[in-house]
Design a protein around this motif. Sequence first.
Motif, PDB file in Angstrom:
ATOM      1  N   UNK A 206       0.507  -1.087  -0.039  1.00 52.54           N
ATOM      2  CA  UNK A 206       0.045  -0.039  -0.093  1.00 52.54           C
ATOM      3  C   UNK A 206       0.856   1.295   0.114  1.00 52.54           C
ATOM      4  N   UNK A 207       0.339   2.507   0.102  1.00 54.41           N
ATOM      5  CA  UNK A 207       0.905   3.431  -0.054  1.00 54.41           C
ATOM      6  C   UNK A 207       0.443   4.424   1.271  1.00 54.41           C
ATOM      7  N   UNK A 208       1.664   5.201   1.557  1.00 55.03           N
ATOM      8  CA  UNK A 208       1.272   6.059   2.879  1.00 55.03           C
ATOM      9  C   UNK A 208       1.063   7.603   2.255  1.00 55.03           C
ATOM     10  N   UNK A 209       0.629   8.294   3.362  1.00 53.18           N
ATOM     11  CA  UNK A 209       0.607   9.851   3.003  1.00 53.18           C
ATOM     12  C   UNK A 209       0.142  10.566   4.445  1.00 53.18           C
ATOM     13  N   UNK A 210       0.794  11.602   4.598  1.00 55.85           N
ATOM     14  CA  UNK A 210       0.223  12.441   5.700  1.00 55.85           C
ATOM     15  C   UNK A 210      -0.804  13.076   5.365  1.00 55.85           C
TER      16      UNK A 210
END
Length: 516
Positions: A206-210
């Motif tokens: 998966x991808x992360x983001x703030x």
Amino acid sequence: MNQRAGILTFLFVLCVSTVVAQKSKAAGGAVLKAEQFRHYVDYFNTMEEENIAQAVPNAQAWDWLKVNIPLFECPQQNFEEIWYYRWWTLRKHLKQTPAGYAFTEFLINRNYADKYNLIGSALGHHIYEARWLRDNKYLNDYLHIWYRGNEGKAMNKLHWFSSWNSYALYNRYLVNGDSSYLLDLLPDLETDYTKWEMEKRLPNGLFWQSDVRDGMEETISGGRKEKNARPTINSYMYGNAMALSYMETLAGNKAKAGLYASKADSIKKGVQQLLWNAKDTFFETRKQADTMANVREEIGFIPWYFNLPDTGYEAAWKKITEESGFCAPFGLTTAERSHPQFRTHGCCKCEWDGAVWPYATAQTMTAMANLMNNYKQTVVNDSVYFRLMELYVESQYYRGRPYIGEYLDEKTGYWLKGDQERSRYYNHSTYNDLVITGLVGLRPRADNTIEVNPLVPEKKWDWFCLDNVSYHGKLVTIIWDKTGAKYKKGRGLSVWVNGKKKASAEHLQRVTGTIE
């Protein structure tokens, strides 16, 4: 006059006549005439002093609009007024730069913007809305700036915010049919996807983001510096991968098409396994510590924007109509209203802990239209869709006049930055695309079939007309006339392409026809 000279004269006259005819058509459609709606623009121009003018000042607004936009008429005046208002405000953001045309997000300069005051947060929204303009050069220039405006490379802040740009670009192609422009950008989009993988991909795929870099600061589920797996960026990356797979197929790159389809499938499995909270029956954020945030937020509807979920997750949409869920007097809240931390972050510093944001509303309404068109479900219907669109329309007023800003109080409708210069005409959402693809129901597709599925309850409006729509190089007109007395084109629903009827039905329902 000899025969050759006569032929040349005939061709010249024919050419001039064609140009005149095209300009004449640009000033109106097959049914509606542009001058019927000029009064809206005249009124908007008088609402307040124009202190910032870009490529098309207010004085030229009507001349620009009448040759560029589809025409829309309906019996509910506020729907119609906001239609022309949102085109009028979009035009305000059109900017002439040394590299070509571009669309701004704020009219005033922002210190975190890229060159030419460009911000990428709502670029996907800009593409969806502006894809219906008749002249393609505005979006063509804009996209070239973002992907090649930095000495042939992408702009420095293209990745400042999460984006679904590749997906939006493919969906723009479904409207204008220009595969050559799309495929010319394909190498840039491949590079862009790889960069996202390098920057934001987690070991679990998966991808992360703030939340702030999702354009959604001060959420309940996250924080400005937390690296969370959010439904936003993961849905975006799924959509981008699917779009790249379609583009590679268009380009004849079978192996690459399979590669991107595989990437999309991997993200889809991860979203359904790791972001679905079975207890809450909702797609939610997974925290950096690998625990669920356990809060229903409006971003949980975003997977349907990209048709990501398999059948079986539709229960999430039950919360869309519940007052304890997301339904408030002035629209859809960005967090569940019954959550203990709802609207607890204070006010007026761009909080996404519950207040209504048009950015999110536009995403949710697009997702809902996809749900109703592409899934077999009984959770929501056209009455739900229409009522939520009514709330969206009603919210776009401030002190009795049309207005679009950043975000608003869910109970009073008060625009929380309404008196700040930065908030006026905020280009951060869609509306007209929702009318075209949702309410009126023109569903863009790549083949030679034109598909229309209106989401207007038949008892609500006895008539409406969407006219002068540029689609696949043709002009499309969609008419609903319950009795046939309004437009004199027959009773019921009818779809016309270049003045020829291609589909019809007695009631408001899905119809299809052949474009050619």
